[in-house]
Design a protein around this motif. Structure first.
Motif, PDB file in Angstrom:
ATOM      1  N   LEU A 135     -20.269   1.273 -42.654  1.00  0.00           N
ATOM      2  CA  LEU A 135     -19.636   1.587 -41.365  1.00  0.00           C
ATOM      3  C   LEU A 135     -19.771   0.425 -40.387  1.00  0.00           C
ATOM      4  CD1 LEU A 135     -20.772   5.301 -40.822  1.00  0.00           C
ATOM      5  CD2 LEU A 135     -18.513   4.489 -41.542  1.00  0.00           C
ATOM      6  N   LEU A 136     -20.855  -0.326 -40.509  1.00  0.00           N
ATOM      7  CA  LEU A 136     -21.075  -1.480 -39.629  1.00  0.00           C
ATOM      8  C   LEU A 136     -20.403  -2.742 -40.160  1.00  0.00           C
ATOM      9  CD1 LEU A 136     -24.866  -0.850 -38.943  1.00  0.00           C
ATOM     10  CD2 LEU A 136     -23.110  -0.914 -37.177  1.00  0.00           C
ATOM     11  N   GLY A 137     -19.784  -2.606 -41.345  1.00  0.00           N
ATOM     12  CA  GLY A 137     -19.091  -3.767 -41.916  1.00  0.00           C
ATOM     13  C   GLY A 137     -20.024  -4.786 -42.527  1.00  0.00           C
ATOM     14  N   LEU A 138     -21.213  -4.357 -42.949  1.00  0.00           N
ATOM     15  CA  LEU A 138     -22.191  -5.304 -43.489  1.00  0.00           C
ATOM     16  C   LEU A 138     -22.127  -5.418 -45.003  1.00  0.00           C
ATOM     17  CD1 LEU A 138     -25.338  -4.337 -41.343  1.00  0.00           C
ATOM     18  CD2 LEU A 138     -23.474  -5.892 -40.783  1.00  0.00           C
ATOM     19  N   VAL A 139     -21.467  -4.452 -45.652  1.00  0.00           N
ATOM     20  CA  VAL A 139     -21.309  -4.554 -47.109  1.00  0.00           C
ATOM     21  C   VAL A 139     -19.835  -4.350 -47.456  1.00  0.00           C
ATOM     22  CG1 VAL A 139     -23.632  -3.792 -47.752  1.00  0.00           C
ATOM     23  CG2 VAL A 139     -21.849  -2.079 -47.376  1.00  0.00           C
ATOM     24  N   PRO A 140     -19.377  -4.964 -48.535  1.00  0.00           N
ATOM     25  CA  PRO A 140     -17.986  -4.769 -48.959  1.00  0.00           C
ATOM     26  C   PRO A 140     -17.773  -3.324 -49.443  1.00  0.00           C
ATOM     27  CG  PRO A 140     -19.112  -6.426 -50.346  1.00  0.00           C
ATOM     28  CD  PRO A 140     -20.131  -5.867 -49.418  1.00  0.00           C
TER      29      PRO A 140
END
Lengths: 257, 244
Positions: free
Chosen positions: B53-58
């Motif tokens: 959700l935070l865009g830290l993993v693909p």
């Protein structure tokens, strides 16, 4: 103590600048738990110096080139895995030291291993000064992100820090400072000048600004004091600079917080 | 204030690490002002969901946040070395230089005791090493840090341990207070069903896939919990029948 001669003045200026840069950067290397990496990385410079000498280029560029490749390697390992691949790094760096010793011209070997500031010229001082200023400028840009990523990579990323880019810039600065420092301490002892002033500063600091500042100051004092003592007693400056930092470390141990 | 404004839509979300499927086929939405709890056994992918959700993993699928939202995150745990020479004040100044604002946010997370003026205590705390804080204090500091730059959404990953039990209840009271004061929308990962019943208006159950989704009192029936936790569920509920 004798009159400060012009060559000595140049040597002292280089010593102070390098001590300052190495001490300051070293404070972040300890935070990032990279003390050992700092130690072994300087060994990689040797084959670079050797190749530069063979092609009659300024050894600084050879050393920086080799260190750049080394930090690139560390950076890829860092990205690939959470655990620093210490064994792999250790093996690779020891091997590069062995290769370096073999291919460095015999007459230059001692200087490459332990540094030599006898023939430092104004140009070296200028190069060291400018590159140290560049390093401090870049660190001022990235130190917040760097600090946050030490606490938590995710926390850093969630606030928009590009952890990977920050880490790469930092490693690049390490390569730069180590390459510059080789003039003073040589490949064997440069790692010590990165780590010991920072370890001393950490003993007596509760906060980051004091820690990083003291770390730079201790490095600078080591450079200054070491070169003065070595000149006075006709000793090799590199080891004396490192020993000076060691004395500072022992003193701070008495006041450990 | 419009409360039925959808600020997050998740569709067919999947996360893979190498060939390992960690999350699969998740879909839910969040409206402004919601408190969405995310529950599931250890290793079920809850924290991974936050990171996606935070865009830290693909990830695959869709994660649509409303435009211009500011997200803040309280991670489950921090590995702070006791020797780390970083003061609480410096930790805050990474985010904001405004000393008054820092003190006020510390006050609002209840950094205080009976014997001291609140401001005095907050200022004292700012000089401490971050690594020297107790679990409960650190949790409050992290929450204060998260809300310092006035986020719209707070993602709170509850620590499995580290907060003293007495303090646990107050952390949630605190989160509720902050939510009211600051119009926060909250997503919280919780290991405590009691907290979920009490504070969340929506819940999703995750065990790689989504096994329940809805209002806690409606969807968290014994069948759903057994499906999610296996035998553990009865233990969870039983434990919180007692008063601590």
């Amino acid at each position: 103590m004798g009159i400060i001669t012009e060559p000595l003045l140049l040597q002292l200026m280089v010593g102070v600048l390098i001590g300052l840069g190495a001490g300051y950067l070293g404070s972040f290397m300890i935070l990032k738990r990279m003390s050992l990496v700092g130690d072994v990385i300087s060994h990689v410079a040797l084959p670079g110096i050797a190749i530069a000498l063979l092609f009659e280029v300024n050894p600084f560029f050879g050393a920086f080139g080799a260190l750049f490749l080394a930090v690139l390697g560390i950076w890829f390992l860092e990205r690939k895995t959470e655990i620093p691949s210490e064994t792999l790094v250790g093996i690779f760096f020891a091997l590069s030291l062995a290769v370096g010793i073999l291919i460095t011209p015999q007459t230059e070997l001692l200087e490459a291993l332990f540094g030599d500031i006898a023939e430092i010229a104004l140009l070296d001082v200028l190069l060291t000064g400018i590159l140290t200023a560049v390093m401090l400028f870049i660190m001022a840009k990235i130190y917040r992100g760097l600090t946050l990523s030490v606490i938590s990579k995710e926390l850093a990323q969630s606030t928009g820090v590009n952890v990977s880019k920050t880490s790469f810039l930092f490693l690049l600065m390490v390569a730069l400072v180590v390459a510059l420092g080789l003039q003073v301490t040589g490949t064997f002892l440069m790692g010590a000048l990165v780590i010991i002033p920072a370890a001393a500063a950490k003993n007596i600091s509760l906060n980051l600004s004091r820690y990083t500042m003291l770390s730079g100051i201790f490095g600078a004092i080591s450079g200054l004091g070491g070169i003065l003592i070595a000149t006075r007693f006709g000793l090799h400056p590199g080891p004396i600079v490192v020993l000076t930092s060691g004395v500072i470390f022992l003193i701070t141990l008495l006041f450990k917080k | 204030m419009a409360h039925n404004e959808t600020i997050l839509t998740v569709e067919n979300l999947g996360v893979k690490f190498d060939e390992n499927e960690v999350l699969k086929n998740l879909g839910f939405f969040v409206q402004k002002g919601d408190v969405l709890a995310i529950i599931g056994p250890n290793g079920s992918g809850k924290s991974v969901l936050f990171r996606a959700l935070l865009g830290l993993v693909p990830y695959s699928g869709k994660i649509n946040w409303a435009k211009g939202l500011k997200l803040s995150y309280v991670p489950q745990k921090l590995n702070i070395d006791k020797e780390l020479p970083l003061s609480v004040g410096e930790f805050f100044r990474i985010k904001s230089k405004d000393q008054g604002k820092i003190v006020s946010v510390l006050n609002s997370v209840g950094i205080s005791d009976e014997n001291h003026e609140q401001d005095h205590l907050a200022r004292h705390l700012l000089k401490q090493r971050l690594g020297w804080l107790s679990g409960g204090q650190l949790q409050r500091v992290l929450i204060a840090w998260a809300v310092l730059d006035d986020p719209d959404v707070l993602l709170f990953d509850e620590p499995t341990s580290g907060i003293d039990i007495g303090g646990e209840e107050t952390i949630y009271n605190l989160l509720r207070k902050l939510k009211e004061e600051r119009n926060l929308t909250m997503l919280l990962i919780s290991h405590d069903l009691n907290i979920v019943y009490k504070y969340a208006n929506n819940v999703i159950c995750i065990n790689k896939e989504m096994t329940c989704y809805g209002i806690p009192s409606e969807v968290l029936d014994p069948a759903a919990l057994t499906k999610l936790y296996g035998g553990e569920a009865s233990f969870y509920k039983h434990e919180h029948g007692h008063h601590h």
